[in-house]
Motif scaffolding. Structure first.
Motif, mmCIF file in Angstrom:
data_model
loop_
_atom_site.group_PDB
_atom_site.id
_atom_site.type_symbol
_atom_site.label_atom_id
_atom_site.label_comp_id
_atom_site.label_asym_id
_atom_site.label_seq_id
_atom_site.Cartn_x
_atom_site.Cartn_y
_atom_site.Cartn_z
ATOM 1 N N CYS A 245 0.838 -1.198 0.000
ATOM 2 C CA CYS A 245 0.000 0.000 0.000
ATOM 3 C C CYS A 245 0.873 1.247 0.000
ATOM 4 O O CYS A 245 1.785 1.374 0.810
ATOM 5 C CB CYS A 245 -0.909 -0.017 1.220
ATOM 6 S SG CYS A 245 -1.925 1.459 1.373
ATOM 7 N N CYS B 122 -0.074 3.209 3.602
ATOM 8 C CA CYS B 122 0.305 2.746 4.934
ATOM 9 C C CYS B 122 1.334 1.616 4.893
ATOM 10 O O CYS B 122 1.791 1.172 5.941
ATOM 11 C CB CYS B 122 -0.930 2.307 5.710
ATOM 12 S SG CYS B 122 -1.610 0.741 5.152
ATOM 13 N N GLY C 64 0.802 -1.412 4.058
ATOM 14 C CA GLY C 64 0.147 -2.693 4.348
ATOM 15 C C GLY C 64 0.144 -3.617 3.140
ATOM 16 O O GLY C 64 0.425 -3.199 2.021
ATOM 17 N N CYS D 9 -5.959 -2.984 0.298
ATOM 18 C CA CYS D 9 -5.021 -2.976 1.413
ATOM 19 C C CYS D 9 -5.671 -3.606 2.631
ATOM 20 O O CYS D 9 -6.781 -3.230 3.013
ATOM 21 C CB CYS D 9 -4.579 -1.546 1.727
ATOM 22 S SG CYS D 9 -3.562 -1.463 3.213
ATOM 23 N N CYS E 106 -5.612 -0.531 5.621
ATOM 24 C CA CYS E 106 -6.417 0.690 5.578
ATOM 25 C C CYS E 106 -7.586 0.612 4.599
ATOM 26 O O CYS E 106 -8.425 1.501 4.571
ATOM 27 C CB CYS E 106 -5.548 1.907 5.255
ATOM 28 S SG CYS E 106 -4.997 1.993 3.542
HETATM 29 ZN ZN ZN Z 1 -2.975 0.796 3.325
#
Ligand code: ZN
Length: 78
Positions: A7, A10, A12, A40, A43
């Motif tokens: 991501c 973030c 992720g 993701c 998030c």
């Molecule tokens: Zn994310």
């Protein structure tokens, strides 16, 4: 092979699933079915590959008519 990478917001893990997504083109909102989407796991941000983005645009510009048309509620928050 991870087509989406991590991501960009973030960091992720992004996992692909096929789902219904909102899509906007020239100010018109469309709902597209069966779109491979990277989601993701942290998030919830959605990502599309360049290929998918192109297919989504073609689907909208070349459609002979929608499967169905649904009313979309517009709600003011303030
Ligand atoms: Zn994310």
């Amino acid at each position: 092979m991870k087509p989406y990478g991590d991501c960009t917001y973030c960091g992720g893990e992004v996992v692909e699933c096929v789902q219904r997504v909102d899509y906007r083109l020239h100010g018109q909102l469309y709902i597209l079915e069966g779109v491979p989407t990277g989601v993701c796991q942290q998030c919830g941000e959605q990502f599309f590959t360049a290929d998918t983005a192109h297919q989504m645009e073609s689907a909208v510009t070349e459609t002979k008519g929608p499967m169905e048309t649904v009313p979309i509620p517009v709600i003011a928050v303030k």
